[in-house]
Scaffold this motif. Structure first.
Motif, short mmCIF file in Angstrom:
data_model
loop_
_atom_site.label_atom_id
_atom_site.label_comp_id
_atom_site.label_asym_id
_atom_site.label_seq_id
_atom_site.Cartn_x
_atom_site.Cartn_y
_atom_site.Cartn_z
N LEU A 18 0.83 -1.20 0.00
CA LEU A 18 0.00 0.00 0.00
C LEU A 18 0.86 1.25 0.00
CD1 LEU A 18 -2.87 1.14 0.12
CD2 LEU A 18 -2.69 1.07 2.61
N MET A 19 1.92 1.25 0.80
CA MET A 19 2.80 2.42 0.84
C MET A 19 3.50 2.63 -0.50
SD MET A 19 2.40 3.99 3.58
CE MET A 19 3.77 5.11 3.50
N MET A 20 3.92 1.54 -1.15
CA MET A 20 4.58 1.66 -2.45
C MET A 20 3.60 2.22 -3.49
SD MET A 20 7.69 0.87 -2.13
CE MET A 20 8.30 0.49 -3.74
N LEU A 21 2.35 1.79 -3.45
CA LEU A 21 1.36 2.29 -4.39
C LEU A 21 1.05 3.76 -4.14
CD1 LEU A 21 -1.13 -0.71 -4.59
CD2 LEU A 21 0.37 0.13 -6.39
N LEU A 22 1.01 4.16 -2.89
CA LEU A 22 0.71 5.55 -2.58
C LEU A 22 1.88 6.47 -2.89
CD1 LEU A 22 -1.24 5.16 0.79
CD2 LEU A 22 -2.16 5.78 -1.45
N MET A 23 3.11 5.98 -2.75
CA MET A 23 4.28 6.82 -2.98
C MET A 23 4.55 7.02 -4.47
SD MET A 23 6.05 7.29 0.19
CE MET A 23 7.63 7.60 -0.43
N SER A 24 4.19 6.05 -5.29
CA SER A 24 4.41 6.20 -6.73
C SER A 24 3.27 7.04 -7.30
CB SER A 24 4.46 4.84 -7.41
OG SER A 24 3.21 4.21 -7.33
N SER A 25 3.60 7.89 -8.24
CA SER A 25 2.57 8.75 -8.79
C SER A 25 2.58 8.63 -10.31
CB SER A 25 2.80 10.20 -8.37
OG SER A 25 4.12 10.58 -8.69
N PRO A 26 1.78 7.74 -10.86
CA PRO A 26 1.75 7.57 -12.31
C PRO A 26 1.15 8.77 -13.03
CG PRO A 26 0.05 6.24 -11.29
CD PRO A 26 0.88 6.82 -10.19
N ALA A 27 0.44 9.65 -12.31
CA ALA A 27 -0.14 10.82 -12.95
C ALA A 27 0.94 11.76 -13.46
CB ALA A 27 -1.06 11.55 -11.98
N LEU A 28 2.12 11.73 -12.85
CA LEU A 28 3.20 12.59 -13.29
C LEU A 28 3.79 12.12 -14.62
CD1 LEU A 28 5.04 13.27 -9.93
CD2 LEU A 28 3.53 14.78 -11.19
N ALA A 29 3.46 10.92 -15.06
CA ALA A 29 3.97 10.43 -16.34
C ALA A 29 3.35 11.18 -17.51
CB ALA A 29 3.70 8.94 -16.47
N LEU A 30 2.22 11.85 -17.28
CA LEU A 30 1.57 12.60 -18.34
C LEU A 30 2.24 13.96 -18.57
CD1 LEU A 30 -2.16 11.86 -17.49
CD2 LEU A 30 -0.73 10.80 -19.24
N THR A 31 2.99 14.42 -17.60
CA THR A 31 3.66 15.71 -17.71
C THR A 31 4.97 15.54 -18.47
OG1 THR A 31 2.74 16.30 -15.57
CG2 THR A 31 4.52 17.68 -16.41
N ARG A 32 5.14 16.31 -19.54
CA ARG A 32 6.37 16.23 -20.33
C ARG A 32 7.51 16.96 -19.63
NH1 ARG A 32 5.88 12.46 -24.07
NH2 ARG A 32 4.04 12.68 -25.33
N ASP A 33 8.68 16.35 -19.69
CA ASP A 33 9.88 17.00 -19.16
C ASP A 33 10.56 17.77 -20.28
OD1 ASP A 33 9.57 15.96 -16.62
OD2 ASP A 33 10.69 14.13 -17.11
N ASP A 34 11.44 18.71 -19.90
CA ASP A 34 12.21 19.43 -20.90
C ASP A 34 13.11 18.47 -21.64
OD1 ASP A 34 11.07 21.80 -20.20
OD2 ASP A 34 12.64 22.37 -18.79
N GLY A 35 13.11 18.54 -22.95
CA GLY A 35 13.95 17.67 -23.76
C GLY A 35 13.34 16.31 -24.00
#
Length: 91
Positions: A18-35
């Motif tokens: 449960l802690m591993m699932l809560l700590m990972s945030s797959p929603a941030l995968a939608l945000t593009r990084d520079d480059g």
């Protein structure tokens, strides 16, 4: 006592998961990084070919090479598994 330990181990595993699932945030995968410049996606056929067919073919080639190049032949085996030890029955 075993039931207590099993319950404790199950609770620990569930809590850790449960802690591993809560700590990972797959929603941030939608945000593009520079480059970030992703290539074109794979089609279904390309994906199946790359991740299913290619490993199966590689496994088959390795298995075939091992079978063809195998130097241990049963006829050359000098152990007792190759010797006929039955006594001849003479009447």
């Amino acid at each position: 006592m075993d039931k207590k330990n099993a319950l404790r181990a199950g609770a620990l595993a569930a809590g850790t998961t449960l802690m591993m699932l809560l700590m990972s945030s797959p929603a941030l995968a939608l945000t593009r990084d520079d480059g970030d410049d992703p290539g074109p996606g794979l089609s279904v056929i390309e994906t199946l070919g790359l991740y299913v067919v290619a490993p199966l073919v590689l496994f088959g080639v390795i298995t075939g090479l091992v079978m063809v190049l195998d130097k241990s032949h049963r006829a050359k085996d000098t152990t007792s598994s190759n010797i006929d030890t039955r006594a001849d029955a003479k009447a």
